[in-house]
Design a protein around this motif. Structure first.
Motif, short mmCIF file in Angstrom:
data_model
loop_
_atom_site.label_atom_id
_atom_site.label_comp_id
_atom_site.label_asym_id
_atom_site.label_seq_id
_atom_site.Cartn_x
_atom_site.Cartn_y
_atom_site.Cartn_z
N GLU A 164 41.54 33.34 38.66
CA GLU A 164 41.11 34.31 39.64
C GLU A 164 40.41 33.66 40.90
O GLU A 164 40.36 34.13 41.75
CB GLU A 164 40.36 35.43 38.91
N SER A 179 41.24 42.18 36.07
CA SER A 179 40.66 41.15 36.97
C SER A 179 39.19 41.62 37.23
O SER A 179 38.73 42.69 37.22
CB SER A 179 41.56 41.27 38.43
N SER A 211 41.19 34.38 44.70
CA SER A 211 40.28 35.35 45.33
C SER A 211 40.15 34.76 46.66
O SER A 211 39.63 33.73 46.69
CB SER A 211 39.25 35.36 44.53
#
Length: 551
Positions: free
Chosen positions: A403, A372, A407
């Motif tokens: 992501e 990540s 996030s």
């Protein structure tokens, strides 16, 4: 820096408040200079004034060279003009630099006494600039109003021209412009020389001082003026001081920027500056390396789209960073100071950006291992993720998109945005726009400007960004028209343009908007910026190509 800026508004804005918008700088210029002054007192090892020079000062210097730029103190006569005041390069950065110039000229102790008098007299009241000048004048026993008024009320930057003739030092000044001439503007320039000279201020168009050899003027770069040394020995002495690092770091940063501005005007060659940069590989301060990167960026802008020359510039870039990259590697060490950590990031960025295969392979391995972006070292996130987009598996694109959606960190999202927008695949760029640009649940409205800027800077995706801008302008006005962010679309759209074909597109789109008071100034300046870059490209492309072919 953010805490220092906002906390200082308890004094510059709340305890004492500007009387009207023409003195907005009393709030924002002071808060901006306090961004560096306060952290410098708390953490002198951070060398905050170097960061101030390489960010705020450069931001002011490169914008304040066009005829339509606003002064720090703007006369406001219509409500629509208020939103156009918040130019970060002028009211914030230039105003802060001018205050730092005064701070250095009268001394820290005197400056502090003057502010104490100002706050005591005007607490819980409204003030004008004259109130501040009176307090600082009382503390310094100088006519501060006479010294500072031209700097606040006149737009533009003076150029100090220095020529040694025997034991006589001939000084003159003129406004430095990239889009015209101005023979009337005059500033009282605090000379800030590295040796004692009299007088200490040049307040006429020209003058002679008896001193030999010529001192170095503005050695720490806090003075808001460009210096041009016309006699060869003094010019060579400055170059030697840059190479051996005996000139203070901030002075090296500003001297390099002065040279770039002179090259943009046609008085100096960009190739000369690239050769100087190449002779300074031992430079150990990251702030100066930021200027090296700017010089490479200027060259990249002039050759934009020429894949052969771009490959050669990348070779130059790799070779420039090779020694430090070899010494510093990728991993921070427990005894690293702040500068070393920043320098490491710069070398990694230059080497990966220069497409060194071993460095790119390391970046891809780190991306795979981390699984990540958030798990990557914070300062290397964007570099590694960008390499993954450009050189990694196609599946990485969707991985980064997922992501971004998941996030909760704006820093991580910013790194992902920079990475995705570095793609060389137009289909990916279209996908990014369709996925996020018109969906505020994915890309917040206030973050769109960053995505747009990243796509415009990338010549592979520039057309996609431009199509989105021109096709969605009414929606952009709806979302941003009531705030200060509209100007960012003007700046970010104009920033990478250096060819006549793109200049034509830009002008045809923005020229009809010149009747919009809130946008007019920024549009006019963007026209001048583009013209200066087009002229620079036409003037230097051939010699730049010849130089790069020798790399």
């Amino acid at each position: 820096q953010v805490v220092a800026h906002e906390l200082s508004h308890q004094w510059f804005g709340n305890l004492v408040t500007m009387k009207w918008w023409d003195d907005l700088w009393l709030n924002e210029s002071f808060a901006t200079v306090m961004e560096s002054l306060a952290p410098d007192k708390l953490h002198p090892e951070w060398q905050e004034w170097e960061d101030f020079a390489s960010s705020r000062v450069i931001g002011a210097a490169v914008r304040d060279v066009y005829k339509d730029v606003q002064p720090v103190g703007v006369k406001v006569s219509h409500p629509d003009e208020i939103l156009s005041l918040f130019d970060p390069s002028i009211v914030y950065a230039k105003g802060a630099r001018i205050l730092k110039m005064l701070f250095d000229f009268i001394g820290e102790e005197t400056f502090g006494k003057g502010l104490a008098l100002y706050f005591a007299k005007h607490a819980y009241g409204n003030t004008t600039r004259q109130d501040l000048w009176e307090a600082l004048g009382q503390a310094s026993k100088m006519d501060i109003g006479k010294l500072m008024t031209p700097w606040i009320e006149q737009s533009g930057t003076p150029e100090l021209i220095v020529k040694q003739s025997g034991d006589a030092l001939e000084l003159s000044q003129e406004r430095f412009l990239l889009d015209g001439e101005d023979e009337t503007s005059l500033w009282p320039i605090p000379l800030l020389a590295d040796t004692e000279i009299e007088p200490k201020i040049l307040d006429s168009h020209s003058g002679v001082i008896k001193v030999s050899p010529a001192p170095i003027f503005n050695p720490t770069g806090s003075g808001h003026f460009i210096v041009r040394y016309e006699d060869k020995p003094t010019a060579e002495r400055l170059l030697a001081k840059i190479k051996d690092r005996s000139l203070p770091t901030s002075g090296r940063i500003i001297s390099l920027n002065d040279m770039l501005l002179e090259a943009k005007k046609g008085r100096k060659s960009l190739v000369e500056i690239l050769k100087l940069v190449n002779a300074c590989k031992a430079e150990d301060r990251d702030g100066v390396w930021q200027m090296f990167s700017r010089t490479i960026g200027s060259a990249a802008s002039l050759i934009d789209g020429d894949l052969d020359l771009e490959a050669k510039l990348k070779t130059f870039q790799r070779q420039l960073a090779a020694d430090w990259y070899g010494k510093l590697g990728w991993i921070d060490r427990p005894d690293d100071d702040v500068n070393t950590k920043h320098l490491r990031t710069t070398m990694v960025a230059l080497t990966v950006g220069g497409e060194s295969k071993p460095a790119v392979d390391i970046a891809l391995a780190k991306f795979t291992e981390a699984k990540s972006v958030e798990a990557l070292p914070a300062e290397q996130r964007a570099i590694i993720a960008r390499a993954a987009v450009r050189f990694g598996k196609p599946s990485y694109i969707q991985q980064l998109i997922k992501e971004y959606e998941a996030s909760g960190s704006s820093d991580v999202q910013e790194s992902i945005a920079a990475a995705l927008c570095s793609t060389r695949d137009k289909a990916v760029a279209h996908k990014i726009v369709d996925w996020g640009f018109n969906n505020p649940d994915i890309v917040r409205i206030q973050d769109i400007t960053h995505w747009f800027a990243f796509l415009m800077r990338n010549h592979y995706t520039r057309e996609v960004a431009w199509q989105w801008l021109t096709g969605n302008w009414q929606e952009i006005e709806k979302n941003f028209g009531g705030g200060k962010s509209m100007e960012y679309f003007i700046w970010y759209a104009s920033g990478p343009i250096a060819t006549e074909s793109w200049q034509k597109k830009y002008t045809e789109f923005f020229e009809p908007m010149l009747d919009n008071l809130a946008l007019k100034r920024n549009i006019l300046i963007s026209f001048s910026e583009i013209q200066a870059r087009v002229n620079w490209r036409q003037r230097e492309l051939k010699s730049l190509a010849e130089f790069l072919n020798t790399v």
